[in-house]
Design a protein around this motif. Structure first.
Motif, short mmCIF file in Angstrom:
data_model
loop_
_atom_site.label_atom_id
_atom_site.label_comp_id
_atom_site.label_asym_id
_atom_site.label_seq_id
_atom_site.Cartn_x
_atom_site.Cartn_y
_atom_site.Cartn_z
N MET A 264 40.75 135.30 70.14
CA MET A 264 42.55 135.74 69.81
C MET A 264 42.89 135.07 71.33
O MET A 264 43.90 134.21 71.64
N TRP A 265 42.29 135.42 72.61
CA TRP A 265 42.71 134.93 73.78
C TRP A 265 42.08 133.16 73.87
O TRP A 265 43.55 132.88 74.13
N GLU A 266 41.60 132.77 73.81
CA GLU A 266 41.21 131.74 73.67
C GLU A 266 42.35 130.19 72.84
O GLU A 266 43.44 129.66 73.68
N ASN A 267 42.56 131.32 71.50
CA ASN A 267 44.00 130.68 71.06
C ASN A 267 44.84 130.88 71.61
O ASN A 267 46.22 129.97 71.28
N THR A 268 44.93 132.06 72.29
CA THR A 268 46.80 132.31 72.81
C THR A 268 46.74 131.94 73.73
O THR A 268 47.98 130.89 74.12
N GLN A 269 45.93 131.10 75.13
CA GLN A 269 46.16 130.70 75.99
C GLN A 269 46.34 128.69 75.18
O GLN A 269 46.92 128.01 75.94
N SER A 270 45.26 128.30 74.51
CA SER A 270 46.09 127.42 74.39
C SER A 270 47.00 127.09 73.22
O SER A 270 46.94 125.26 73.21
N LEU A 271 47.44 127.66 72.31
CA LEU A 271 49.07 126.92 72.21
C LEU A 271 49.76 126.41 72.94
O LEU A 271 50.51 127.68 73.65
N ILE A 272 50.32 125.44 72.79
CA ILE A 272 51.86 125.67 73.59
C ILE A 272 52.75 125.49 72.21
O ILE A 272 53.94 125.59 73.01
N LYS A 273 52.46 124.85 71.51
CA LYS A 273 54.36 125.19 70.52
C LYS A 273 53.72 125.52 69.23
O LYS A 273 52.40 125.33 69.11
N GLY A 274 54.29 126.18 68.74
CA GLY A 274 54.12 125.69 66.55
C GLY A 274 54.39 127.12 66.55
O GLY A 274 55.47 128.23 66.55
N ARG A 275 54.03 127.80 65.18
CA ARG A 275 53.85 129.28 64.40
C ARG A 275 53.18 129.93 64.91
O ARG A 275 51.62 129.18 64.16
N ALA A 276 53.04 130.71 65.63
CA ALA A 276 52.23 131.96 65.26
C ALA A 276 52.32 133.26 64.58
O ALA A 276 53.01 133.77 64.13
N VAL A 277 51.32 133.00 63.90
CA VAL A 277 51.62 134.47 62.74
C VAL A 277 50.43 135.61 62.35
O VAL A 277 49.43 135.83 63.09
N PHE A 278 51.43 136.93 62.13
CA PHE A 278 50.42 138.19 62.72
C PHE A 278 50.77 138.94 61.36
O PHE A 278 51.93 139.11 61.05
N THR A 279 49.63 139.60 61.32
CA THR A 279 49.16 140.21 59.90
C THR A 279 49.21 141.89 59.71
O THR A 279 48.86 142.18 60.87
N GLN A 280 49.94 142.33 59.18
CA GLN A 280 49.34 144.38 58.48
C GLN A 280 49.40 144.44 57.64
O GLN A 280 50.26 144.16 56.73
N PRO A 281 47.94 145.12 57.58
CA PRO A 281 47.42 145.89 55.73
C PRO A 281 48.47 146.70 55.32
O PRO A 281 48.71 147.35 56.59
N PRO A 282 48.35 146.75 54.40
CA PRO A 282 48.75 148.11 53.93
C PRO A 282 48.11 149.53 53.93
O PRO A 282 46.89 149.16 55.09
N MET A 283 48.86 150.41 54.80
CA MET A 283 48.60 152.01 55.57
C MET A 283 47.12 152.70 54.49
O MET A 283 47.58 152.67 53.26
N PRO A 284 46.81 153.30 54.69
CA PRO A 284 46.14 153.77 56.52
C PRO A 284 44.82 152.74 56.80
O PRO A 284 44.29 152.16 55.70
N ILE A 285 45.24 152.00 57.65
CA ILE A 285 44.25 151.68 59.02
C ILE A 285 43.96 152.24 60.23
O ILE A 285 44.25 153.32 60.43
N LYS A 286 42.93 151.47 60.60
CA LYS A 286 42.68 152.10 62.42
C LYS A 286 43.43 151.91 63.34
O LYS A 286 43.80 150.30 63.18
N CYS A 287 44.09 152.84 63.77
CA CYS A 287 45.22 151.95 65.13
C CYS A 287 46.08 151.26 64.33
O CYS A 287 45.99 150.21 64.53
N ALA A 288 47.45 151.93 63.80
CA ALA A 288 48.62 151.55 63.26
C ALA A 288 48.92 150.42 64.31
O ALA A 288 49.81 149.76 63.25
N GLY A 289 48.88 150.94 65.74
CA GLY A 289 49.62 149.69 66.52
C GLY A 289 48.63 148.91 67.06
O GLY A 289 49.61 147.80 66.88
N ALA A 290 47.81 148.44 66.66
CA ALA A 290 47.06 147.14 67.06
C ALA A 290 47.94 146.59 66.29
O ALA A 290 47.54 144.97 66.90
#
Ligand code: FAD
Length: 544
Positions: A264-290
């Motif tokens: 994830m850290w490598e992907n973050t550093q190498s992304l110069i432009k484009g669309r970055a998508v982040f997902t969150q599944p249904p609760m409950p999950i561990k560390c809901a803020g992660a």
């Protein structure tokens, strides 16, 4: 269909539907064994409906129901006989696939002349005994053992834990953002085991609460006076079609998996432009803020490197709100605006095509399926109780170990306790919660074994340090019902605002609080409310 192949002849799966049979035939299966008794759940297809569909698809079909925790030697023998006769490759299924796997493994041992688990269960006394057995050597299992030994050095405690490495999972968000190296989050398991505890490196496969025994993969059976159930939860990657195949590749990574957090850290550093998508599944999950922390830290990196103008950040959340406790939402909204993040609620990730860099979401409001192309995808996977827990008699309707949310004692088995991610208490599933739960469980076990008339109560405390940028944290601390439970006075640390002190706590102090205090039974800021047995609910809630 969630198919697990064990060898060329045998695979297992969770509940099948009639329409799955044609696909099984296409995949090359020649027979199906149904191990799930009819009528276990509403809407479950009957064995006859499945038989008709299987035969139409050209598969031979066999019904051999296995009731949870009732795997008798006769039944294993029947399975072994059936398995010899069926056309291979065969697929056996039950609710989750776990019972089918267990009976197949037992039948293999039988065929090879090794006494089966069920035989040892039925025919022999337990091979081992321990006063207190703890299932799982994660945050909850180790902290509870340490807190127990603080109360009585003579407790005889056995921890059953299959892994040889213990992970500080709250540090994985920092691995995914380049703040920590992966090594900072792991320790050899033997190093965190409290001295005086016996560690059995094996996994629990089943429970016999009426006989006070647990069974292990090795076939060994252990009896106990008191049982603590703390095996954490299952990251259910397979619920999302195509995800496992591409995790760590094609721009897809997850801080929930230490193997790909660094990616994830490598992907973050190498992304110069484009669309970055982040997902969150249904609760409950561990560390809901992660799921959000991953997004804010990546956005902060892109902003500081002047790339955010060319990167569109999008958050697809299966839930309907940004964070479950409203007091913290304004601070998060501020960062959502600062990073120009597009929020999509009621969107659950259902499929990923790694090579095509596409993801699909089910919109629970409109029932639409939405296709999203991405350049970077951070996935927070669906989460459930582990299969061997869900298949046991210890659980509530949702599959979590059923406990009283205050005493953390099982509601039906008085000598069983549960804490951590696997228990049914409606708190935020966090290591911070475990820090407060372990002393409660330790106190209540000590009282039980010494006939003391006192009970410790857990107030539902959980904490989620919401990292909103490198150097600032919104420190959410709350208990049951979203009641705010700050550890520090507001003048020192206002948890509703982003603060540097919150960051210092998260980045510098908490790893040490975890390893050096919590896992060693030092109950700093974690003293529970203790009352006698007559305490009524109102008092508990007042204390909470
Ligand atoms: P775990 O720590 O997962 O331990 C469970 C143990 O049980 C494991 O060692 C496992 O091997 C063992 N086990 C599994 N199956 C069996 C079996 N059959 N038999 C025996 N043993 C078994 N918490 C916070 O407080 N703050 C945070 O900022 C935070 N951030 C997080 C970020 C991420 C990315 C993740 C993944 C978690 C985060 N958490 C955070 C959550 C926290 O790590 C968990 O809530 C905590 O580890 C739960 O402890 P546990 O003992 O219940 O489960």
């Amino acid at each position: 269909m969630d198919i697990k192949q064990h060898n060329v002849d045998f695979s297992s799966a969770g509940q099948l539907a009639p329409q799955d049979m044609a696909q099984l035939a296409e995949l090359g299966f020649r027979s199906v064994i149904n191990n799930r008794p009819d009528g276990e759940a509403d809407g479950q297809p009957t064995w006859q409906e499945l038989e008709v569909a299987a035969k139409q698809a050209g598969l031979s079909y066999h019904y051999l129901p296995v009731v949870p925790n009732q795997m008798t030697p006769e039944l294993i023998q029947q399975f072994a006989d059936l398995y010899r006769q069926v056309d291979h490759p065969t697929l056996a299924f039950c609710r989750t696939g776990n019972r089918s796997t267990q009976i197949w493994e037992a039948s293999q041992r039988l065929t090879n002349g090794i006494p089966t688990q069920a035989q040892t269960t039925e025919d022999q006394q337990p091979q081992k005994r321990s006063q207190i057995v703890i299932v799982g050597g994660g945050a909850a299992g180790i902290a509870t053992a340490a807190s127990l030994l603080k109360r009585d050095r003579d407790f005889n405690i056995t921890i059953i834990e299959p892994r040889d490495t213990h992970y500080y999972q709250p540090g994985w968000t920092f691995v995914g953002s380049g703040v920590f190296k992966p090594e900072a989050t792991r320790r050899p398991m033997e190093q965190v085991m409290p001295s005086g505890v016996e560690w059995i490196q094996d996994a629990v496969t089943g429970f016999e609460p009426d006989k006070n025994t647990v069974q292990l993969t090795s076939g060994v059976k252990i009896s106990y006076d008191v049982l603590v159930v703390a095996p954490g939860l299952k990251l259910d990657w397979q619920q999302v079609k195509g995800l496992e195949e591409t995790l760590g590749e094609n721009g897809v990574a997850s801080n929930y998996d230490i193997k790909t957090a660094q990616k994830m850290w490598e992907n973050t550093q190498s992304l110069i432009k484009g669309r970055a998508v982040f997902t969150q599944p249904p609760m409950p999950i561990k560390c809901a803020g992660a799921p959000q922390k991953a997004m804010y830290l990546a956005s902060d990196y892109w902003q500081k490197h002047n790339r955010l103008g060319n990167i569109q950040v999008e958050f697809y959340n299966a839930g309907k709100v940004l964070f479950g406790v409203p007091d913290y939402v304004p601070a998060l909204q501020h960062y959502v605006a600062q990073y120009h993040i597009d929020l999509h609620f009621s969107h659950n990730l259902v499929e990923v095509d790694g090579p095509a860099k596409k993801a699909w979401f089910a919109n629970s409001e409109t029932n639409e399926r939405i296709e999203v192309a991405y350049d970077l995808l951070h996935v927070s996977p669906p989460q459930t109780a582990p299969d061997f827990i869900r298949d046991s008699s210890l659980v509530n309707a949702e599959g979590w170990v059923e406990v009283d949310q205050y005493s953390l004692r099982h509601t039906r088995f008085a000598n069983i306790f549960s804490l951590g991610d696997v228990c049914s208490a409606p708190n935020a599933k966090t290591a911070a919660a475990v820090r407060k739960q372990a002393p409660v469980v330790a106190h209540n076990i000590h009282a039980l074994l010494n006939n003391l008339d006192t009970t410790a109560y857990y107030d539902g405390y959980g904490s989620c340090p919401l990292i909103v940028e490198r150097g600032k944290v919104v420190l959410a601390e709350f208990g049951y019902g979203g009641k705010l439970l700050p550890s520090a006075p507001v003048w020192l640390l206002d948890g509703k605002k982003p603060t540097r002190l919150g960051w210092l706590l998260k980045a510098k102090l908490l790893p040490s609080i975890y390893f050096d205090l919590m896992l060693r039974g030092h109950e700093w800021l974690a003293t529970p409310l203790i009352q006698n047995q007559q305490t009524d609910l109102a008092t508990k809630e007042k204390g909470a």
